[in-house]
Design an enzyme around this catalytic site. Structure first.
Site, PDB file in Angstrom:
ATOM      1  N   ASP A  35     -79.552 -88.441 -60.949  1.00 55.66           N
ATOM      2  CA  ASP A  35     -79.271 -88.201 -59.530  1.00 55.66           C
ATOM      3  C   ASP A  35     -78.710 -89.438 -58.836  1.00 55.66           C
ATOM      4  O   ASP A  35     -78.930 -89.651 -57.650  1.00 55.66           O
ATOM      5  CB  ASP A  35     -80.502 -87.654 -58.806  1.00 55.66           C
ATOM      6  CG  ASP A  35     -81.698 -88.552 -59.024  1.00 55.66           C
ATOM      7  OD1 ASP A  35     -81.543 -89.577 -59.700  1.00 55.66           O
ATOM      8  OD2 ASP A  35     -82.788 -88.215 -58.511  1.00 55.66           O
ATOM      9  N   HIS A 238     -54.761-105.033 -69.311  1.00 54.95           N
ATOM     10  CA  HIS A 238     -55.846-104.451 -68.507  1.00 54.95           C
ATOM     11  C   HIS A 238     -57.217-104.814 -69.087  1.00 54.95           C
ATOM     12  O   HIS A 238     -58.136-103.991 -69.075  1.00 54.95           O
ATOM     13  CB  HIS A 238     -55.688-102.923 -68.415  1.00 54.95           C
ATOM     14  CG  HIS A 238     -54.502-102.523 -67.585  1.00 54.95           C
ATOM     15  ND1 HIS A 238     -53.930-101.278 -67.653  1.00 54.95           N
ATOM     16  CD2 HIS A 238     -53.779-103.215 -66.670  1.00 54.95           C
ATOM     17  CE1 HIS A 238     -52.901-101.220 -66.811  1.00 54.95           C
ATOM     18  NE2 HIS A 238     -52.794-102.390 -66.209  1.00 54.95           N
ATOM     19  N   ASP A 255     -57.322-111.682 -62.460  1.00 56.15           N
ATOM     20  CA  ASP A 255     -56.652-110.750 -61.546  1.00 56.15           C
ATOM     21  C   ASP A 255     -57.769-110.074 -60.771  1.00 56.15           C
ATOM     22  O   ASP A 255     -58.472-109.206 -61.301  1.00 56.15           O
ATOM     23  CB  ASP A 255     -55.837-109.745 -62.372  1.00 56.15           C
ATOM     24  CG  ASP A 255     -55.018-108.798 -61.509  1.00 56.15           C
ATOM     25  OD1 ASP A 255     -55.284-108.699 -60.291  1.00 56.15           O
ATOM     26  OD2 ASP A 255     -54.112-108.150 -62.071  1.00 56.15           O
ATOM     27  N   ASP A 266     -54.712-108.115 -53.927  1.00 57.73           N
ATOM     28  CA  ASP A 266     -54.452-108.048 -55.367  1.00 57.73           C
ATOM     29  C   ASP A 266     -53.811-109.379 -55.778  1.00 57.73           C
ATOM     30  O   ASP A 266     -52.623-109.598 -55.564  1.00 57.73           O
ATOM     31  CB  ASP A 266     -53.511-106.858 -55.639  1.00 57.73           C
ATOM     32  CG  ASP A 266     -53.233-106.663 -57.116  1.00 57.73           C
ATOM     33  OD1 ASP A 266     -53.864-107.336 -57.941  1.00 57.73           O
ATOM     34  OD2 ASP A 266     -52.370-105.809 -57.434  1.00 57.73           O
ATOM     35  N   HIS A 345     -44.230-105.648 -68.248  1.00 59.13           N
ATOM     36  CA  HIS A 345     -44.525-104.844 -67.046  1.00 59.13           C
ATOM     37  C   HIS A 345     -43.533-105.181 -65.950  1.00 59.13           C
ATOM     38  O   HIS A 345     -42.718-106.093 -66.086  1.00 59.13           O
ATOM     39  CB  HIS A 345     -45.972-105.052 -66.585  1.00 59.13           C
ATOM     40  CG  HIS A 345     -46.351-106.455 -66.216  1.00 59.13           C
ATOM     41  ND1 HIS A 345     -45.949-107.051 -65.046  1.00 59.13           N
ATOM     42  CD2 HIS A 345     -47.105-107.385 -66.878  1.00 59.13           C
ATOM     43  CE1 HIS A 345     -46.456-108.264 -64.984  1.00 59.13           C
ATOM     44  NE2 HIS A 345     -47.150-108.513 -66.088  1.00 59.13           N
ATOM     45  N   HIS A 349     -45.671-103.822 -57.062  1.00 61.11           N
ATOM     46  CA  HIS A 349     -45.939-102.441 -56.618  1.00 61.11           C
ATOM     47  C   HIS A 349     -46.281-102.503 -55.137  1.00 61.11           C
ATOM     48  O   HIS A 349     -46.639-103.576 -54.619  1.00 61.11           O
ATOM     49  CB  HIS A 349     -47.095-101.835 -57.438  1.00 61.11           C
ATOM     50  CG  HIS A 349     -48.316-102.713 -57.522  1.00 61.11           C
ATOM     51  ND1 HIS A 349     -49.256-102.767 -56.516  1.00 61.11           N
ATOM     52  CD2 HIS A 349     -48.730-103.611 -58.449  1.00 61.11           C
ATOM     53  CE1 HIS A 349     -50.202-103.646 -56.844  1.00 61.11           C
ATOM     54  NE2 HIS A 349     -49.905-104.188 -58.011  1.00 61.11           N
ATOM     55  N   HIS A 356     -52.503 -99.846 -56.029  1.00 61.00           N
ATOM     56  CA  HIS A 356     -51.142 -99.383 -56.332  1.00 61.00           C
ATOM     57  C   HIS A 356     -50.858 -98.345 -55.254  1.00 61.00           C
ATOM     58  O   HIS A 356     -51.183 -97.173 -55.409  1.00 61.00           O
ATOM     59  CB  HIS A 356     -51.053 -98.781 -57.733  1.00 61.00           C
ATOM     60  CG  HIS A 356     -51.212 -99.815 -58.816  1.00 61.00           C
ATOM     61  ND1 HIS A 356     -51.186 -99.531 -60.147  1.00 61.00           N
ATOM     62  CD2 HIS A 356     -51.392-101.164 -58.737  1.00 61.00           C
ATOM     63  CE1 HIS A 356     -51.335-100.646 -60.859  1.00 61.00           C
ATOM     64  NE2 HIS A 356     -51.473-101.641 -60.019  1.00 61.00           N
ATOM     65  N   GLU A 379     -45.626-110.238 -59.083  1.00 60.73           N
ATOM     66  CA  GLU A 379     -46.539-110.634 -60.144  1.00 60.73           C
ATOM     67  C   GLU A 379     -45.891-110.739 -61.522  1.00 60.73           C
ATOM     68  O   GLU A 379     -46.238-110.003 -62.444  1.00 60.73           O
ATOM     69  CB  GLU A 379     -47.720-109.663 -60.204  1.00 60.73           C
ATOM     70  CG  GLU A 379     -47.349-108.175 -60.204  1.00 60.73           C
ATOM     71  CD  GLU A 379     -48.590-107.302 -60.310  1.00 60.73           C
ATOM     72  OE1 GLU A 379     -49.380-107.499 -61.250  1.00 60.73           O
ATOM     73  OE2 GLU A 379     -48.772-106.416 -59.459  1.00 60.73           O
ATOM     74  N   TYR A 383     -46.870-113.096 -71.804  1.00 59.19           N
ATOM     75  CA  TYR A 383     -48.020-112.845 -72.681  1.00 59.19           C
ATOM     76  C   TYR A 383     -47.530-113.029 -74.120  1.00 59.19           C
ATOM     77  O   TYR A 383     -46.694-112.257 -74.604  1.00 59.19           O
ATOM     78  CB  TYR A 383     -48.543-111.412 -72.458  1.00 59.19           C
ATOM     79  CG  TYR A 383     -48.653-111.100 -70.975  1.00 59.19           C
ATOM     80  CD1 TYR A 383     -49.788-111.448 -70.245  1.00 59.19           C
ATOM     81  CD2 TYR A 383     -47.579-110.514 -70.288  1.00 59.19           C
ATOM     82  CE1 TYR A 383     -49.863-111.200 -68.875  1.00 59.19           C
ATOM     83  CE2 TYR A 383     -47.646-110.266 -68.926  1.00 59.19           C
ATOM     84  CZ  TYR A 383     -48.785-110.616 -68.222  1.00 59.19           C
ATOM     85  OH  TYR A 383     -48.839-110.376 -66.875  1.00 59.19           O
ATOM     86  N   ARG A 400     -50.184-114.841 -65.691  1.00 58.39           N
ATOM     87  CA  ARG A 400     -49.609-114.028 -64.621  1.00 58.39           C
ATOM     88  C   ARG A 400     -49.917-114.745 -63.312  1.00 58.39           C
ATOM     89  O   ARG A 400     -50.991-115.358 -63.173  1.00 58.39           O
ATOM     90  CB  ARG A 400     -50.192-112.609 -64.609  1.00 58.39           C
ATOM     91  CG  ARG A 400     -49.587-111.711 -63.521  1.00 58.39           C
ATOM     92  CD  ARG A 400     -49.857-110.220 -63.720  1.00 58.39           C
ATOM     93  NE  ARG A 400     -51.252-109.846 -63.731  1.00 58.39           N
ATOM     94  CZ  ARG A 400     -51.957-109.535 -64.806  1.00 58.39           C
ATOM     95  NH1 ARG A 400     -51.376-109.551 -65.997  1.00 58.39           N
ATOM     96  NH2 ARG A 400     -53.229-109.213 -64.729  1.00 58.39           N
ATOM     97  N   GLU A 402     -49.761-113.746 -59.246  1.00 61.58           N
ATOM     98  CA  GLU A 402     -49.561-112.573 -58.389  1.00 61.58           C
ATOM     99  C   GLU A 402     -49.931-112.885 -56.949  1.00 61.58           C
ATOM    100  O   GLU A 402     -51.042-113.341 -56.674  1.00 61.58           O
ATOM    101  CB  GLU A 402     -50.425-111.409 -58.892  1.00 61.58           C
ATOM    102  CG  GLU A 402     -50.358-110.182 -57.995  1.00 61.58           C
ATOM    103  CD  GLU A 402     -51.128-109.001 -58.553  1.00 61.58           C
ATOM    104  OE1 GLU A 402     -52.115-109.207 -59.301  1.00 61.58           O
ATOM    105  OE2 GLU A 402     -50.760-107.860 -58.228  1.00 61.58           O
TER     106      GLU A 402
HETATM  107  N1  GLY Z   1     -54.611-105.608 -60.400  1.00 63.01           N
HETATM  108  C1  GLY Z   1     -53.726-104.565 -60.725  1.00 63.01           C
HETATM  109  C2  GLY Z   1     -52.347-105.003 -60.648  1.00 63.01           C
HETATM  110  O1  GLY Z   1     -52.074-106.173 -60.542  1.00 63.01           O
HETATM  111  O2  GLY Z   1     -51.453-104.204 -60.621  1.00 63.01           O
HETATM  112 MN    MN Z   2     -50.820-105.927 -58.806  1.00 57.92          MN
HETATM  113 MN    MN Z   3     -53.417-107.614 -59.893  1.00 57.41          MN
END
Ligand code: GLY
Ligand code: MN
Ligand code: MN
Length: 433
Positions: A35, A238, A255, A266, A345, A349, A356, A379, A383, A400, A402
Site C-alpha cells: 500500500d 544513461h 548529470d 538539467d 546523441h 532538447h 525533455h 550538451e 565517450y 559531457r 550541459e
Molecule cells: N538528463 C537527461 C538529459 O540530459 O537529457
Molecule cells: Mn539534457
Molecule cells: Mn542531463
C-alpha cells in the site's frame, strides 16, 4: 496572484480552441508495492493550466459562447486527511485556483455527458492513458445514444496536447523565475559535489550530496534520476547504477538537476575525482568545452533548432581528427558519420516542466527557428570506449558538459553558468588544503 497566471493560461487555451470542450486529467497515482506509492507527480499539462497538485482530478475547459473552466477533484474527507494530509475539496479549490465551478470527482461520469453534449469538438490527450481513453470514449458513446433527444456528441476528437505543447514551449516570466531558481540550486549542488569528491568514495555518496543540496533549498525531488558515473561508467549514456567506487585518476561525469515547483534543471559537469585533469583528459575536455561554447554561440533568435548541434559537431569532429580518434577531413568524417563512435546523441532538447520538454523541433520539413522565451539544453559530449583503433590514453574517458539556455530577444542567457566548467575553475574549486 498566482491563480491569475493559471486563469490567463486557461483563457488562452479557450481562445485557441474557439469552440469545443477540452478534458485534461492529471496523472494517476502509481503503486510501488503493497500500500505504498511512488512519489506523486501531477501531469504537467494539467498543472500548467490549474496549479492544482492533488491526484484524482480532471480539468474541463469549455470554449465558445459560454466559456468555463471546471475542476473535478477529491472531496474533503477528514478520515483520509488524518492519514494522508490536506485535500482542498471542490469548494476551496474553486475559490483558491479561480475555477468557474468545481465538483467531486465521483460526479464526473454523471456530469460529463451533459457538458459534452452539443460540443462540436473534443480536445483530449488521446493515447496518453488507456484507462482514461476508455472512460472518455464510453462517455462520448453515452452522449451519442441521446441523438433522438436532439443532443449531439462531439464529432471530432483533437489532441489537446498540440495546442498545449506550443503554449508551453514559450516560457512566461513566472516560469522563468522558477527555472532560474531551479538552475541556481542545481549549480550549487554541482559546486558542492566538486568540493566533496575524493578518491575512494562511492558514486552514491556524491549522489547524496545532490539530494541534500536540492532538498535543503525546497526542491524535494531531482528532475530525473541523477547520473553519477565514474571512469568507464561515463561511457554508458544513461548510467544510473551509481554504486561504483571513485578511483584516483578517473573522471566523474554527473548529470543531475532538481525539479522546483514543477520545473526542471538539467546540468552535466565532468571533473577529475582527484581534482586534477590528466593531459589526455584535459585534451578531450577542452574539445567538448569548445564545442559547447560554439553551440551556445549558435543558440540565438533567428537561428534554427539544428544550428547549435551543427556548430558543436564541427568542433568535435575537428577535435577527434586532431586527437587521431577519427581520420580524414571534417567533411568526410561528417559524411561517413564515423564520429558517432564517440558522439552518438544530439546536442540538446527543450527544457521546462518536463526535463525533455514538449514542443515541436520542426515546422513542416524545416528545423524550427529559435525565438525569445524558448529554453533548451546544450550538451555535447565525447565517450571513448576501449578499442584497438583508439590511442590507449583515451580509453574510458566519458565527458559531457550541459547547460540550460534561455533564448532572449538579443541572444541568450545561460541559466546554469554558476556551475564551474573551465579546467581552471574546476581545479581551483577542488583544490584541497
Ligand atoms: N538528463 C537527461 C538529459 O540530459 O537529457
Ligand atoms: Mn539534457
Ligand atoms: Mn542531463
Amino acid at each position: 496572484m498566482t491563480a491569475d497566471i493559471y486563469t490567463a493560461r486557461r483563457q488562452r487555451l479557450q481562445s485557441k480552441i474557439q469552440h469545443g470542450i477540452a478534458i485534461i486529467p492529471t496523472a494517476p497515482e502509481v503503486a510501488r508495492n503493497a500500500d505504498t506509492h511512488y512519489d506523486y507527480r501531477h501531469d504537467s499539462h494539467f498543472y500548467y493550466l490549474s496549479g492544482f497538485a492533488e491526484p484524482e482530478a480532471v480539468l474541463l475547459i469549455l470554449a465558445g459562447e459560454q466559456p468555463q473552466s471546471i475542476l473535478f477533484c477529491r472531496e474533503k474527507n477528514l478520515e483520509r486527511e488524518i492519514w494522508d494530509g490536506f485535500r482542498h475539496g471542490p469548494e476551496a479549490a474553486r475559490t483558491h485556483f479561480g475555477f468557474d465551478a468545481a465538483y467531486p470527482i465521483a460526479q464526473l461520469d454523471e456530469k460529463l455527458p451533459e457538458l459534452m453534449g452539443n460540443q462540436s469538438t473534443l480536445f483530449y490527450p488521446l493515447g496518453a492513458d488507456a484507462a482514461w481513453d476508455a472512460r472518455i470514449i464510453k462517455i462520448r458513446e453515452a452522449v451519442k445514444a441521446k441523438a433522438r433527444s436532439g443532443i449531439r456528441a462531439p464529432h471530432e476528437i483533437r489532441d489537446v496536447r498540440d495546442l498545449l505543447n506550443e503554449m508551453r514551449l514559450f516560457k512566461d516570466t513566472h516560469e522563468l523565475d522558477i527555472m532560474r531558481r531551479a538552475a541556481h540550486i542545481s549549480c550549487e549542488a554541482h559546486r558542492r559535489a566538486m568540493r566533496h569528491t575524493r578518491p575512494g568514495q562511492f558514486e552514491y555518496e556524491i549522489e547524496a550530496e545532490f539530494l541534500h543540496e536540492f532538498c535543503r533549498h525546497g526542491a524535494r525531488h531531482p528532475a530525473y534520476t541523477s547520473i553519477v558515473a565514474a571512469g568507464a561508467n561515463a561511457c554508458t549514456l544513461h548510467y544510473v547504477g551509481n554504486n561504483a567506487r571513485l578511483n584516483d585518476g578517473d573522471l566523474l561525469l554527473i548529470d543531475a538537476g532538481c525539479e522546483l515547483d514543477s520545473y526542471a534543471a538539467d546540468i552535466t559537469r565532468t571533473f577529475p575525482v582527484n581534482g586534477r585533469f590528466s593531459a589526455a583528459q584535459r585534451d578531450v575536455y577542452e574539445i567538448v568545452l569548445a564545442a559547447q561554447y560554439a553551440a551556445i554561440a549558435a543558440a540565438h533568435p533567428g537561428k534554427h533548432w539544428n544550428d547549435p548541434h551543427e556548430a558543436a559537431l564541427h568542433v568535435l569532429v575537428q577535435g577527434f581528427i586532431d586527437l587521431k580518434l577519427c581520420h580524414g577531413s571534417v567533411d568526410s568524417v561528417l559524411e561517413s558519420e564515423s564520429y558517432k563512435q564517440f558522439y552518438m546523441h544530439r546536442t540538446g532538447h527543450w527544457l521546462g516542466m518536463d526535463v525533455h520538454d514538449v514542443g515541436e523541433y520542426k515546422t513542416g520539413e524545416q528545423w524550427r527557428t529559435l525565438q525569445s522565451g524558448m529554453t533548451l539544453t546544450v550538451e555535447p559530449g565525447c565517450y571513448i570506449r576501449p578499442s584497438d583503433k583508439v590511442p590507449h590514453e583515451f580509453w574510458n574517458i566519458g565527458i559531457r558538459i550541459e547547460d540550460d539556455v534561455l533564448i532572449t530577444a538579443s541572444g541568450n542567457e545561460v541559466l546554469t553558468q554558476d556551475a564551474p566548467k573551465t579546467v581552471a575553475e574546476i581545479e581551483e574549486l577542488m583544490r584541497h588544503d
